[in-house]
Design an enzyme around this catalytic site. Sequence first.
Site, PDB file in Angstrom:
ATOM      1  N   GLU A  72       0.737  -1.151  -0.095  1.00 30.14           N
ATOM      2  CA  GLU A  72      -0.088   0.018   0.141  1.00 30.14           C
ATOM      3  C   GLU A  72       0.889   1.333  -0.036  1.00 30.14           C
ATOM      4  O   GLU A  72       1.458   1.496   0.787  1.00 30.14           O
ATOM      5  CB  GLU A  72      -1.024  -0.025   1.128  1.00 30.14           C
ATOM      6  N   CYS A 113      -3.008   8.548   3.291  1.00 30.80           N
ATOM      7  CA  CYS A 113      -2.729   8.094   1.925  1.00 30.80           C
ATOM      8  C   CYS A 113      -3.931   8.407   1.196  1.00 30.80           C
ATOM      9  O   CYS A 113      -3.711   8.305  -0.362  1.00 30.80           O
ATOM     10  CB  CYS A 113      -2.547   6.647   1.846  1.00 30.80           C
TER      11      CYS A 113
HETATM   12  P1  NAP Z   1       8.028   4.627   4.614  1.00 31.74           P
HETATM   13  O1  NAP Z   1       9.292   5.639   5.302  1.00 31.74           O
HETATM   14  O2  NAP Z   1       8.262   4.168   3.715  1.00 31.74           O
HETATM   15  O3  NAP Z   1       7.959   3.815   6.131  1.00 31.74           O
HETATM   16  C1  NAP Z   1       7.063   2.919   6.132  1.00 31.74           C
HETATM   17  C2  NAP Z   1       7.527   1.625   7.128  1.00 31.74           C
HETATM   18  O4  NAP Z   1       8.512   0.888   6.468  1.00 31.74           O
HETATM   19  C3  NAP Z   1       8.181   1.930   8.439  1.00 31.74           C
HETATM   20  O5  NAP Z   1       7.610   1.315   9.385  1.00 31.74           O
HETATM   21  C4  NAP Z   1       9.275   1.931   8.397  1.00 31.74           C
HETATM   22  O6  NAP Z   1      10.429   1.684   9.423  1.00 31.74           O
HETATM   23  C5  NAP Z   1       9.505   0.598   7.181  1.00 31.74           C
HETATM   24  N1  NAP Z   1      10.790   0.792   6.438  1.00 31.74           N
HETATM   25  C6  NAP Z   1      11.516   1.662   6.071  1.00 31.74           C
HETATM   26  N2  NAP Z   1      12.427   1.108   5.111  1.00 31.74           N
HETATM   27  C7  NAP Z   1      12.306  -0.139   5.168  1.00 31.74           C
HETATM   28  C8  NAP Z   1      13.029  -1.535   4.626  1.00 31.74           C
HETATM   29  N3  NAP Z   1      14.047  -1.183   4.029  1.00 31.74           N
HETATM   30  N4  NAP Z   1      12.390  -2.648   4.629  1.00 31.74           N
HETATM   31  C9  NAP Z   1      11.109  -2.831   5.512  1.00 31.74           C
HETATM   32  N5  NAP Z   1      10.550  -1.888   5.901  1.00 31.74           N
HETATM   33  C10 NAP Z   1      11.106  -0.640   5.868  1.00 31.74           C
HETATM   34  O7  NAP Z   1       6.686   5.561   4.811  1.00 31.74           O
HETATM   35  P2  NAP Z   1       6.017   6.609   6.032  1.00 31.74           P
HETATM   36  O8  NAP Z   1       6.885   7.896   5.822  1.00 31.74           O
HETATM   37  O9  NAP Z   1       6.180   5.992   7.446  1.00 31.74           O
HETATM   38  O10 NAP Z   1       4.681   6.698   5.375  1.00 31.74           O
HETATM   39  C11 NAP Z   1       4.300   7.588   4.342  1.00 31.74           C
HETATM   40  C12 NAP Z   1       4.125   7.015   3.221  1.00 31.74           C
HETATM   41  O11 NAP Z   1       3.059   6.019   3.321  1.00 31.74           O
HETATM   42  C13 NAP Z   1       3.266   8.058   2.088  1.00 31.74           C
HETATM   43  O12 NAP Z   1       3.944   7.953   0.685  1.00 31.74           O
HETATM   44  C14 NAP Z   1       1.803   7.537   2.297  1.00 31.74           C
HETATM   45  O13 NAP Z   1       1.422   7.900   1.085  1.00 31.74           O
HETATM   46  C15 NAP Z   1       2.092   6.124   2.502  1.00 31.74           C
HETATM   47  N6  NAP Z   1       1.024   5.476   2.967  1.00 31.74           N
HETATM   48  C16 NAP Z   1       0.071   4.645   2.115  1.00 31.74           C
HETATM   49  C17 NAP Z   1      -0.972   4.210   2.879  1.00 31.74           C
HETATM   50  C18 NAP Z   1      -1.792   3.065   1.850  1.00 31.74           C
HETATM   51  O14 NAP Z   1      -2.551   2.409   2.530  1.00 31.74           O
HETATM   52  N7  NAP Z   1      -1.639   2.995   0.656  1.00 31.74           N
HETATM   53  C19 NAP Z   1      -1.427   4.311   4.034  1.00 31.74           C
HETATM   54  C20 NAP Z   1      -0.770   5.199   4.797  1.00 31.74           C
HETATM   55  C21 NAP Z   1       0.531   5.952   4.224  1.00 31.74           C
HETATM   56  P3  NAP Z   1      10.885   3.204  10.162  1.00 31.74           P
HETATM   57  O15 NAP Z   1       9.905   3.950  10.675  1.00 31.74           O
HETATM   58  O16 NAP Z   1      11.546   2.263  11.209  1.00 31.74           O
HETATM   59  O17 NAP Z   1      11.768   3.679   9.176  1.00 31.74           O
END
Ligand code: NAP
Length: 504
Positions: free
Chosen positions: A256, A295
């Site tokens: 997602e 999102c």
């Molecule tokens: P993110 O930086 O991609 O982080 C998301 C999660 O992934 C965090 O728990 C992060 O851990 C973890 N993570 C980071 N690097 C990883 C890796 N290499 N392997 C596995 N996990 C890893 O995103 P975010 O800043 O938290 O969220 C914002 C984004 O999420 C936006 O683009 C938004 O559109 C999207 N979003 C989408 C939805 C949907 O349902 N489509 C819902 C909500 C948000 P750490 O925090 O420990 O770095």
Amino acid sequence: MQELRSYVEGRWVAGTGSPQTLFNPATEEPLARASSEGIDLAAALAHARRAGGPALRALGFAGRAALLKSMADAMQAHRDELLELGIANGGNTRSDAKFDVDGAIQTLLAYAETGAALGAARFLMDGEGIQLGRSVRFHGQHVMVPRQGVAVHVNAFNFPAWGFAEKAAVALLAGMPVLAKPATSSALVAHRVTELIVQNKLLPEGALSLLVGSPRDLVSMLGAQDVLAFTGSGDVGKSIRKLPNISEHSVRVNVEADSLNAAVLGPDVEPASDMYETFLKDVVRDMTQKAGQKCTAIRRVLVPRQHAATVRDDISGLLAGVKVGNPAIEETRMGPLATASQLADAREGVQRLGGKLAFGSTAPVSPKGFFMSPVLVEEPGDAVHKHEVFGPVASLLPYAQEPGGIVARGNGGLVCSLYSDDAAWIEEMFLCIAPHHGRIFLGHPKIELSPGPGTVLPQLVHGGPGRAGGGEELGGPRGLAFYMQRVALEGSRPVISKLLGKPA
Ligand code: NAP
């Protein structure tokens, strides 16, 4: 300062090394620290598979549904505490925090109801039986059984309660143990929910694990029976898909990711009409709820060219009434962004969009805290169809004809909302944009207490093609399929009927 521990192998374990600090984004006060260094991730996964999986599978759907109900009840009993944590650690207003926490409780309850209706069964029938030969004896039936691995849930920072619960509800009901990995910056809520579940012994041993801090190489350890549900940025989603074990073991992955959701005002809608007011309300709510960090939030606002100036002025007028500030103060309507880096990204994103700022600016709002004013962009560049600004930012896009083509330039979205009373226009738009979306929201002033397009309901699927990650979550019983193996049973009808407990 609180030291967050992970819950793995049936016990709370502190990480070693240098922890990350979790802040109050309104005051920049440090709240907690978390590290996953030194935690044996392979052992955590093995414990979940070995202890949690069999215990859950033995229960059947109704038994697992009862577990979800108890989780919802525990969250309800501690609702105020969870709301306070969301306000402090997530920069949520009380209303934002309710959206997250109540959404989590409602999703758990919805799946508890789904599970109760499925009864004591331990597998799911998928469709009707099929006669395969000339005689009725040669028979086939599709069946779904729980996978025997662990469901790893990696969540984004913006919905620490709902993100945790919406994934856990479906996986646990399907019969898979969960290892949840909340985003570190806002992990306090998911950590407290896990504490409540553990303290009250609500789940069987191994059914729930929690990893706080960096994911390290967790995803690289997943095998053929495991699944990964990831919510977060498109870039991390892409990097996960490229991991060798994911292709080697065909690990089931649901992503997602980001989305350039559009709201389209129909050509038939006149300013000041009820439909128009509904549209305005939805746009402004999506721009400001959770400071635009949803999102599903509307990023592109498509309006008939002749009404563009009126819409701009009306949205700007409503945004002017939104009080930005510390969400702990009651009259605040919009809190800060979640972290300093989210704020920097959102400011930079506004520059990338180009065009003019019809409302708001990227200037600092206060000396402390990660605040930003809402921003309405006019005449943006092409980036508006390519770059998600994850903050209180939307762009106005006037159209002369065929808005569907403009919407589709977003390359796959979670939701698109339409506002019109013209059935023929709605049908044309639906056929044009539906293949590019997971959900189409038809706004209407007569829908009482409409939550708008930004709310994800457990009964409907959530996800979208292309940029949105290609994933699909929730959708009532549909969501269970991700955590189960569909198997075709082929053979003698009486034998199959006996196995499945159906009349021959
Ligand atoms: P993110 O930086 O991609 O982080 C998301 C999660 O992934 C965090 O728990 C992060 O851990 C973890 N993570 C980071 N690097 C990883 C890796 N290499 N392997 C596995 N996990 C890893 O995103 P975010 O800043 O938290 O969220 C914002 C984004 O999420 C936006 O683009 C938004 O559109 C999207 N979003 C989408 C939805 C949907 O349902 N489509 C819902 C909500 C948000 P750490 O925090 O420990 O770095």
